[in-house]
Write an enzyme that holds these catalytic residues in place. Structure first.
Site, PDB file in Angstrom:
ATOM      1  N   ILE A 118       1.392   3.018  -9.402  1.00  0.00           N
ATOM      2  CA  ILE A 118       1.132   1.846 -10.232  1.00  0.00           C
ATOM      3  C   ILE A 118      -0.238   1.265  -9.877  1.00  0.00           C
ATOM      4  CG2 ILE A 118       2.416   0.366  -8.609  1.00  0.00           C
ATOM      5  CD1 ILE A 118       3.279  -1.356 -11.047  1.00  0.00           C
ATOM      6  N   CYS A 119      -0.901   0.707 -10.880  1.00  0.00           N
ATOM      7  CA  CYS A 119      -2.165  -0.007 -10.687  1.00  0.00           C
ATOM      8  C   CYS A 119      -3.233   0.912 -10.091  1.00  0.00           C
ATOM      9  CB  CYS A 119      -1.914  -1.237  -9.822  1.00  0.00           C
ATOM     10  SG  CYS A 119      -3.317  -2.371  -9.671  1.00  0.00           S
ATOM     11  N   GLY A 120      -3.897   0.476  -9.038  1.00  0.00           N
ATOM     12  CA  GLY A 120      -5.001   1.235  -8.459  1.00  0.00           C
ATOM     13  C   GLY A 120      -4.621   2.599  -7.957  1.00  0.00           C
ATOM     14  N   THR A 122      -3.043   4.747  -9.547  1.00  0.00           N
ATOM     15  CA  THR A 122      -3.266   5.702 -10.622  1.00  0.00           C
ATOM     16  C   THR A 122      -4.697   6.225 -10.586  1.00  0.00           C
ATOM     17  OG1 THR A 122      -3.852   3.976 -12.240  1.00  0.00           O
ATOM     18  CG2 THR A 122      -1.537   4.602 -12.097  1.00  0.00           C
TER      19      THR A 122
END
Length: 213
Positions: A118-120, A122
């Site tokens: 999730i988020c960074g 990725t």
């Protein structure tokens, strides 16, 4: 012959039951992104363990919480795990400190063990090439495009995506992220999973009764 088969099956089931969900932890770990997933995995019988670069170095989350990892990254094996969860962190975008976690994610996926990012995180997987041939999402498409990865054509503008053992989501979608995780590991299924999502995402009071039924 029957007794031997039963014994082998029992051993396999015991081995599967002994596996844990592993959450990668590091400085600037985004606290809010994994809470729904880990809380409900734990409440439905899954063991959750934290993994740091090393086991002896305490990490501090972006919210100031201090975590002592249960084990170091070198000790983590896909065969001992149900799932590897990677949360966002400032460090994903400020250097290569977290690249070893992306390489571990490759090891997991190559072994057929799911990964949820999730988020960074990725972006870390994009740099590792793990999003080049899988449907995925993130905060926005141009955030991942800045990594120079080759998977832009597989980007999906939605809350969360699951494709071939890889779950991805953006930073504002911890509930959708958890829905994919909980469904993948069978914590909730069918109508129960839908009710869980409607309760925590939509604040639907009717969903509580469905979830508890």
């Amino acid at each position: 012959m029957t007794a031997d088969t039963t014994s082998t099956t029992g051993t396999a089931e015991a081995s599967a039951a002994a596996r844990s969900v592993h959450v990668a932890v590091y400085d600037t770990f985004a606290d809010w992104e994994t809470g729904h997933a880990t809380a409900w995995l734990a409440r439905t019988g899954h063991t959750v363990r934290t993994v740091g670069i090393t086991a002896d170095k305490q990490v501090t989350t972006i919210g100031g919480l201090r975590i002592q990892p249960d084990l170091g990254l070198d000790a983590l094996r896909p065969e001992d795990s149900e799932l590897l969860i990677l949360a966002g962190a400032d460090l994903w975008d400020t250097g290569d400190d977290l690249a070893p976690f992306a390489r571990k994610a490759r090891e997991f996926l190559d072994s057929g063990v799911p990964v949820a990012a999730i988020c960074g995180a990725t972006a870390g997987l994009a740099r590792e090439g793990l999003l080049d041939d899988r449907r995925h999402t993130s905060a926005v498409s141009f955030y991942l495009a800045a990594t120079g990865y080759g998977g832009g054509g597989h980007y999906v503008d939605t809350d969360a995506v699951t494709d071939r053992d890889l779950i991805t989501a953006g930073p504002t979608e911890p509930v959708a992220f958890a829905r994919e995780v909980l469904g993948r590991l069978g914590a909730f299924e069918g109508g129960k999973l839908d009710a869980w999502y409607r309760l925590f995402h939509d604040s639907d009071p009717a969903a509580f009764e469905e979830l508890e039924a």
